[in-house]
Design a protein around this motif. Structure first.
Motif, short mmCIF file in Angstrom:
data_model
loop_
_atom_site.label_atom_id
_atom_site.label_comp_id
_atom_site.label_asym_id
_atom_site.label_seq_id
_atom_site.Cartn_x
_atom_site.Cartn_y
_atom_site.Cartn_z
N ASP A 54 -1.61 10.61 5.12
CA ASP A 54 -1.89 10.63 3.69
C ASP A 54 -2.28 12.05 3.34
OD1 ASP A 54 -1.46 7.89 3.49
OD2 ASP A 54 -3.58 7.40 3.78
N PHE A 55 -2.04 12.45 2.09
CA PHE A 55 -2.38 13.82 1.70
C PHE A 55 -2.93 13.86 0.29
CE2 PHE A 55 1.92 13.35 -0.01
CZ PHE A 55 1.79 13.95 -1.26
N VAL A 56 -3.66 14.94 0.02
CA VAL A 56 -3.99 15.32 -1.35
C VAL A 56 -3.76 16.82 -1.43
CG1 VAL A 56 -6.48 15.58 -0.83
CG2 VAL A 56 -5.71 15.30 -3.20
N SER A 70 0.83 -1.18 0.00
CA SER A 70 0.00 0.00 0.00
C SER A 70 0.87 1.24 0.00
CB SER A 70 -0.89 -0.01 1.25
OG SER A 70 -1.46 1.26 1.41
N SER A 71 0.47 2.21 -0.81
CA SER A 71 1.23 3.46 -0.78
C SER A 71 0.55 4.47 0.13
CB SER A 71 1.36 4.02 -2.21
OG SER A 71 0.10 4.03 -2.83
N PHE A 72 -0.48 4.04 0.85
CA PHE A 72 -1.21 4.94 1.74
C PHE A 72 -1.21 4.41 3.17
CE2 PHE A 72 -2.68 5.86 -2.49
CZ PHE A 72 -2.72 7.25 -2.50
N VAL A 73 -1.06 5.34 4.11
CA VAL A 73 -0.97 4.96 5.53
C VAL A 73 -2.32 4.46 6.04
CG1 VAL A 73 -0.48 5.85 7.85
CG2 VAL A 73 0.94 6.55 5.94
N LYS A 74 -3.41 4.97 5.47
CA LYS A 74 -4.76 4.59 5.93
C LYS A 74 -4.93 3.07 5.94
CE LYS A 74 -9.62 5.70 5.01
NZ LYS A 74 -10.22 4.39 4.70
N ALA A 75 -4.54 2.41 4.84
CA ALA A 75 -4.71 0.95 4.75
C ALA A 75 -3.86 0.24 5.81
CB ALA A 75 -4.31 0.47 3.35
N VAL A 102 1.53 16.27 15.04
CA VAL A 102 1.78 15.05 15.81
C VAL A 102 0.55 14.15 15.72
CG1 VAL A 102 3.43 16.16 17.37
CG2 VAL A 102 1.00 16.10 17.99
N VAL A 103 0.74 12.85 16.03
CA VAL A 103 -0.35 11.88 15.88
C VAL A 103 -0.73 11.31 17.24
CG1 VAL A 103 0.18 11.35 13.48
CG2 VAL A 103 1.36 10.08 15.26
N ASN A 104 -1.82 10.56 17.26
CA ASN A 104 -2.33 10.02 18.53
C ASN A 104 -2.83 8.59 18.33
OD1 ASN A 104 -5.51 9.91 18.38
ND2 ASN A 104 -4.90 11.79 17.33
N THR A 105 -3.15 7.92 19.42
CA THR A 105 -3.60 6.52 19.33
C THR A 105 -5.11 6.39 19.15
OG1 THR A 105 -3.82 6.44 21.73
CG2 THR A 105 -1.76 5.62 20.81
N ALA A 163 -4.44 21.77 0.55
CA ALA A 163 -3.86 20.50 0.99
C ALA A 163 -4.76 19.92 2.08
CB ALA A 163 -2.45 20.70 1.54
N ALA A 164 -5.13 18.66 1.92
CA ALA A 164 -5.86 17.97 2.99
C ALA A 164 -4.97 16.85 3.50
CB ALA A 164 -7.18 17.41 2.46
N ASN A 165 -4.89 16.73 4.81
CA ASN A 165 -4.04 15.72 5.46
C ASN A 165 -4.90 14.78 6.29
OD1 ASN A 165 -1.34 16.77 4.71
ND2 ASN A 165 -2.02 18.55 5.85
N TYR A 166 -4.60 13.49 6.19
CA TYR A 166 -5.34 12.46 6.91
C TYR A 166 -4.36 11.74 7.82
CZ TYR A 166 -8.22 8.20 7.48
OH TYR A 166 -8.94 7.15 7.99
N TYR A 167 -4.57 11.87 9.14
CA TYR A 167 -3.67 11.26 10.13
C TYR A 167 -4.45 10.18 10.89
CZ TYR A 167 -1.33 15.82 9.50
OH TYR A 167 -0.75 16.95 8.98
N PRO A 168 -4.31 8.91 10.51
CA PRO A 168 -5.06 7.86 11.22
C PRO A 168 -4.45 7.61 12.61
CG PRO A 168 -3.62 6.87 9.57
CD PRO A 168 -3.46 8.36 9.44
N PRO A 169 -5.21 6.95 13.50
CA PRO A 169 -4.63 6.60 14.80
C PRO A 169 -3.34 5.80 14.60
CG PRO A 169 -6.98 6.14 14.79
CD PRO A 169 -6.60 6.48 13.38
#
Length: 348
Positions: free
Chosen positions: A136-138, A8-13, A280-283, A202-208
């Motif tokens: 992930d970003f667009v 996968s090239s995306f962190v979401k998956a 920064v990210v979170n759980t 720019a939209a950024n998606y930071y999953p847990p």
């Protein structure tokens, strides 16, 4: 686990894999992600910039000057952009991240000048190793020419409206900054060609993240442009650096977080510093942020304002065409290297 990361090239998956208990080694970016809390983050009431009461207007101009000089950051309230639109652009951006991977892959960047790009992003650290970011970003160039992913369908119309509503707010803030810097009325419009101002969405998606202290959403950096606008889905994660210390930013619903960017530092000949910030990210929760980077026209050459150079005795930055700066910055993936440092004129 490594197989998931490679396929996968995306962190979401990767983040949605139920067996994920720790981050793959290529995401390791050890950092102290703790931020201090401050009740003194500047808040600017945008509506008072057009107040018929001269005392109120004078006060908000002074507050804006202080925010730009001391923090390089402020929380903008009463800006007039409908809350419904702010929610819609967050929702449409989330829809993009929920698209099938093959659809998102259509926009994987081939070069820094691609008008639409998506992916996850990585950088080279000081040990010359590639580190992957936990996001992930667009991104798309939305003004003076409008570009947008074809899917989801809701994004195009919403993004066009969001871009159109943010531009007058940006212009009015720049006019107030022009006044605070003692520049002639109309100078920034003419010198920076703001009718054709550059806007990057720019939209950024930071999953847990299972190990948030071992990963980073976006490391410390400054932005290209004059002023960056940021909104989010209510999950905190933006930290700004002030006097060497990191601060968490919290904002009231419907507020816009605004920070000085590199070209404002250049224009002001160093009076308004471009602020370092990080994500920064979170759980626990997915964070989504939507950014509108506002700059000069692509072809405009940005240099310190001559009136300020005269006061200071010399310019502290070299002139550079705006779009060249942006594309150099977007293609630079080396941690700790700043475009701004490259065009600073060192003391003789």
């Amino acid at each position: 686990m490594a197989a998931v990361a490679q396929n996968s090239s995306f962190v979401k998956a990767l983040a949605e894999n139920p067996t994920l208990k720790s981050i793959p080694s290529q995401f390791t970016f050890a950092t102290d992600s703790k931020g201090s809390q401050s009740d003194s983050l500047p808040i600017i009431d945008f509506s008072l910039l057009t107040s018929p009461n001269p005392d109120q207007r004078c006060r908000v101009l002074a507050d804006l000057d202080s925010a730009c000089r001391e923090w390089g950051f402020f929380i903008l309230v009463n800006h007039g952009i409908p809350e419904k639109l702010l929610k819609a652009i967050i929702a449409s951006s989330l829809e993009f991240f929920e698209l099938p991977e093959e659809e998102k892959r259509r926009y994987e960047a081939k070069s820094a000048s691609d008008p639409v790009k998506s992916g996850s992003g990585s950088l080279i650290n000081t040990a010359n190793q590639r580190v992957h970011l936990w996001r992930d970003f667009v991104k798309s160039y939305v003004h003076p020419e409008f570009n947008c992913p074809t899917e989801p369908h809701t994004l195009r119309e919403t993004l066009q409206e969001f871009s159109g509503k943010t531009r007058p707010v940006f212009r009015k803030l720049m006019h107030a900054i022009e006044e605070n810097l003692g520049l002639e009325q109309g100078f920034v419009d003419e010198a920076l060609k703001l009718d054709s101002c550059f806007q990057l969405y720019a939209a950024n998606y930071y999953p847990p993240c299972p190990e948030p202290d071992q990963a980073i959403g976006i490391p410390a950096h400054t932005d290209h442009g004059l002023l960056t606008f940021l909104i989010h889905n209510g999950v905190a994660g933006l930290q700004i650096q002030h006097n060497g210390e990191w601060f968490d930013t919290f904002s009231p619903q419907n507020a816009i977080l605004v920070n000085n960017a590199d070209h404002l530092e250049i224009l002001s000949n160093g009076r308004y510093k471009s602020v370092r910030h990080r994500a920064v990210v979170n759980t626990e929760a997915t964070r989504i942020s939507v950014v509108m980077a506002n700059g000069a026209a692509p072809e405009a050459v940005v240099a310190p304002a001559p009136a300020l150079v005269e006061k200071d005795g010399r310019p502290f930055y070299r002139p550079m065409k705006f779009i060249e700066y942006v594309e150099t910055m977007l293609s630079n993936r080396l941690l700790g290297k700043s475009n701004l440092d490259c065009i600073k004129i060192q003391d003789e």
